[in-house]
Design an enzyme around this catalytic site. Sequence first.
Site, PDB file in Angstrom:
ATOM      1  N   CYS A  54       0.815  -1.224   0.000  1.00 50.61           N
ATOM      2  CA  CYS A  54       0.000   0.000   0.000  1.00 50.61           C
ATOM      3  C   CYS A  54       0.845   1.269   0.000  1.00 50.61           C
ATOM      4  O   CYS A  54       0.329   2.370  -0.169  1.00 50.61           O
ATOM      5  CB  CYS A  54      -0.917   0.016   1.218  1.00 50.61           C
ATOM      6  SG  CYS A  54      -2.027  -1.372   1.259  1.00 50.61           S
TER       7      CYS A  54
ATOM      8  N   HIS B 134      -2.926   6.726   4.245  1.00 59.32           N
ATOM      9  CA  HIS B 134      -3.429   5.538   3.553  1.00 59.32           C
ATOM     10  C   HIS B 134      -4.712   5.098   4.249  1.00 59.32           C
ATOM     11  O   HIS B 134      -4.795   5.071   5.479  1.00 59.32           O
ATOM     12  CB  HIS B 134      -2.367   4.431   3.611  1.00 59.32           C
ATOM     13  CG  HIS B 134      -2.885   3.113   3.157  1.00 59.32           C
ATOM     14  ND1 HIS B 134      -3.593   2.974   1.990  1.00 59.32           N
ATOM     15  CD2 HIS B 134      -2.827   1.873   3.717  1.00 59.32           C
ATOM     16  CE1 HIS B 134      -3.943   1.705   1.845  1.00 59.32           C
ATOM     17  NE2 HIS B 134      -3.491   1.023   2.882  1.00 59.32           N
TER      18      HIS B 134
ATOM     19  N   ASN C 110     -10.349  -0.256   1.487  1.00 53.64           N
ATOM     20  CA  ASN C 110      -8.894  -0.174   1.301  1.00 53.64           C
ATOM     21  C   ASN C 110      -8.582  -0.533  -0.155  1.00 53.64           C
ATOM     22  O   ASN C 110      -8.708  -1.686  -0.557  1.00 53.64           O
ATOM     23  CB  ASN C 110      -8.198  -1.148   2.271  1.00 53.64           C
ATOM     24  CG  ASN C 110      -6.683  -1.102   2.156  1.00 53.64           C
ATOM     25  OD1 ASN C 110      -6.133  -0.494   1.237  1.00 53.64           O
ATOM     26  ND2 ASN C 110      -6.004  -1.764   3.077  1.00 53.64           N
TER      27      ASN C 110
HETATM   28  N1  ACO Z   1     -17.412  -9.517  10.948  1.00 50.26           N
HETATM   29  C1  ACO Z   1     -17.627  -9.914  12.226  1.00 50.26           C
HETATM   30  N2  ACO Z   1     -16.648 -10.342  13.041  1.00 50.26           N
HETATM   31  C2  ACO Z   1     -15.405 -10.384  12.543  1.00 50.26           C
HETATM   32  C3  ACO Z   1     -15.110  -9.984  11.226  1.00 50.26           C
HETATM   33  C4  ACO Z   1     -16.173  -9.546  10.418  1.00 50.26           C
HETATM   34  N3  ACO Z   1     -15.997  -9.154   9.149  1.00 50.26           N
HETATM   35  N4  ACO Z   1     -13.789 -10.129  11.007  1.00 50.26           N
HETATM   36  C5  ACO Z   1     -13.258 -10.588  12.166  1.00 50.26           C
HETATM   37  N5  ACO Z   1     -14.239 -10.755  13.082  1.00 50.26           N
HETATM   38  C6  ACO Z   1     -14.109 -11.246  14.444  1.00 50.26           C
HETATM   39  C7  ACO Z   1     -12.931 -12.146  14.640  1.00 50.26           C
HETATM   40  O1  ACO Z   1     -13.223 -13.455  14.230  1.00 50.26           O
HETATM   41  C8  ACO Z   1     -12.680 -12.022  16.113  1.00 50.26           C
HETATM   42  O2  ACO Z   1     -13.602 -12.840  16.765  1.00 50.26           O
HETATM   43  P1  ACO Z   1     -13.154 -13.726  18.047  1.00 50.26           P
HETATM   44  O3  ACO Z   1     -12.749 -12.702  19.086  1.00 50.26           O
HETATM   45  O4  ACO Z   1     -14.389 -14.491  18.385  1.00 50.26           O
HETATM   46  O5  ACO Z   1     -11.993 -14.556  17.568  1.00 50.26           O
HETATM   47  C9  ACO Z   1     -13.078 -10.564  16.422  1.00 50.26           C
HETATM   48  O6  ACO Z   1     -13.876 -10.143  15.317  1.00 50.26           O
HETATM   49  C10 ACO Z   1     -11.896  -9.654  16.572  1.00 50.26           C
HETATM   50  O7  ACO Z   1     -10.969  -9.898  15.522  1.00 50.26           O
HETATM   51  P2  ACO Z   1      -9.677  -9.034  15.348  1.00 50.26           P
HETATM   52  O8  ACO Z   1      -8.939  -9.495  14.125  1.00 50.26           O
HETATM   53  O9  ACO Z   1      -8.920  -8.964  16.612  1.00 50.26           O
HETATM   54  O10 ACO Z   1     -10.358  -7.617  15.041  1.00 50.26           O
HETATM   55  P3  ACO Z   1      -9.667  -6.223  14.908  1.00 50.26           P
HETATM   56  O11 ACO Z   1     -10.300  -5.281  15.836  1.00 50.26           O
HETATM   57  O12 ACO Z   1      -8.162  -6.311  14.902  1.00 50.26           O
HETATM   58  O13 ACO Z   1     -10.123  -5.765  13.432  1.00 50.26           O
HETATM   59  C11 ACO Z   1      -9.200  -5.646  11.208  1.00 50.26           C
HETATM   60  C12 ACO Z   1      -9.764  -6.550  12.320  1.00 50.26           C
HETATM   61  C13 ACO Z   1     -10.307  -4.733  10.759  1.00 50.26           C
HETATM   62  C14 ACO Z   1      -8.720  -6.524  10.072  1.00 50.26           C
HETATM   63  C15 ACO Z   1      -8.027  -4.809  11.763  1.00 50.26           C
HETATM   64  O14 ACO Z   1      -7.136  -5.629  12.458  1.00 50.26           O
HETATM   65  C16 ACO Z   1      -7.263  -4.078  10.698  1.00 50.26           C
HETATM   66  O15 ACO Z   1      -7.756  -3.150  10.074  1.00 50.26           O
HETATM   67  N6  ACO Z   1      -5.983  -4.406  10.511  1.00 50.26           N
HETATM   68  C17 ACO Z   1      -5.085  -3.679   9.634  1.00 50.26           C
HETATM   69  C18 ACO Z   1      -5.339  -3.845   8.205  1.00 50.26           C
HETATM   70  C19 ACO Z   1      -4.333  -2.971   7.485  1.00 50.26           C
HETATM   71  O16 ACO Z   1      -3.887  -1.960   7.975  1.00 50.26           O
HETATM   72  N7  ACO Z   1      -3.885  -3.325   6.352  1.00 50.26           N
HETATM   73  C20 ACO Z   1      -2.859  -2.423   5.816  1.00 50.26           C
HETATM   74  C21 ACO Z   1      -2.272  -2.746   4.727  1.00 50.26           C
HETATM   75  S1  ACO Z   1      -3.306  -3.556   3.545  1.00 50.26           S
HETATM   76  C22 ACO Z   1      -2.270  -3.863   2.217  1.00 50.26           C
HETATM   77  O17 ACO Z   1      -1.098  -3.603   2.216  1.00 50.26           O
HETATM   78  C23 ACO Z   1      -2.899  -4.572   0.987  1.00 50.26           C
END
Ligand code: ACO
Length: 331
Positions: free
Chosen positions: A118, A258, A288
Amino acid sequence: MKKAEKRKIKITGTGFYAPDKVLTNFDLEKMVDTTDEWIISRTGIRERRVGSEDQATSDLAVEAAHITLKNAGLKVKDIDLIIVATSTPDTIFPSTACWVQSKLGADHIPAFDISAGCTGFIYGMILAEGLILSGINKRILLIGSEFLTKVTNWKDRNTCVLFGDAAGAVVLEESRDDSGMLSSYWKADGKLGDLLSLPGGGTRIPATAQMIAQDLHYLQMKGNEVFKHAVKRMGEAAIATLKKAGLEKEDIDYLIPHQANIRIIDATGRRLKLPPEKVYINIHKYGNVSVATIPIALHELNESGKLNDGTIIVMDAFGAGFTWAALTYRW
Ligand code: ACO
């Protein structure tokens, strides 16, 4: 004697293309176990665009290129290099940039891709600065184009709610006035590459039926790990580029971060002590779109008339690699 201003490159055209098809969070509720409320509160995304079956990354890039050149009042013959930043190339080779060059009918000018996750758009700006200020190129078309929905596992709710398709572009040339890119900062940490990758289809894990059965042809991400690094590194990059430009946090008129997650964006804004109105956000509309997020945001800001002579912008990104980079720009 007055110290001469550092030579700079300048953005002389902006534009973007996003496919018409909209996929909302409510559509996703019907596909995986998720809710609109979860997606908005955890990511800030309401909807994203999805390209069509017969389109590839170069098609989105070409649309963005035509719009950007038109906005700049230029023709294809006026540019002397095409750089495409992408993590979702049409083909492993030739480069997406070469497909774009052919579709634009750009005769014989060089064209190549850069792969920096990204962060690719900012890496591309830094590269273009070197090429233009060293006299190798005069006018570069830099495109960030991504077709992430074709490498998304639509059964994985952890990732499929996050990504979309789009392309954004800029025209770059040497500045003849005070405006332009004042400073930049770029870094990478390949040790953390496995936290966000598309493992299959390259030479490490070549395409086989077994690889596909294991879903290794799809993007894989340890979201919460990526999140922590993104918050830390985007803050670091923004502060470092400002320092190099001899500016303070208070000098920023707009931060263009970003657009990966609203919580990463908010944390970066807080680290820079910026009021919300100075932090540009459009993640709710596109999700994203990786390298395309910053040029799209830049074009939207430009179109809205908010960029005046002297406006200070910091562009800041983090992505697969890991890579992170930022630049300070005086409009
Ligand atoms: N709907 C409902 N629940 C979900 C979903 C969803 N779509 N996705 C995950 N959950 C659940 C998980 O299963 C987990 O459940 P559990 O506690 O029962 O195991 C819970 O939600 C929490 O999951 P986490 O992964 O800890 O959630 P988090 O708050 O970290 O959010 C997310 C996840 C949105 C992916 C976040 O971590 C994020 O944005 N990360 C960074 C992404 C990023 O910056 N990418 C950058 C570069 S991208 C590139 O280079 C192409």
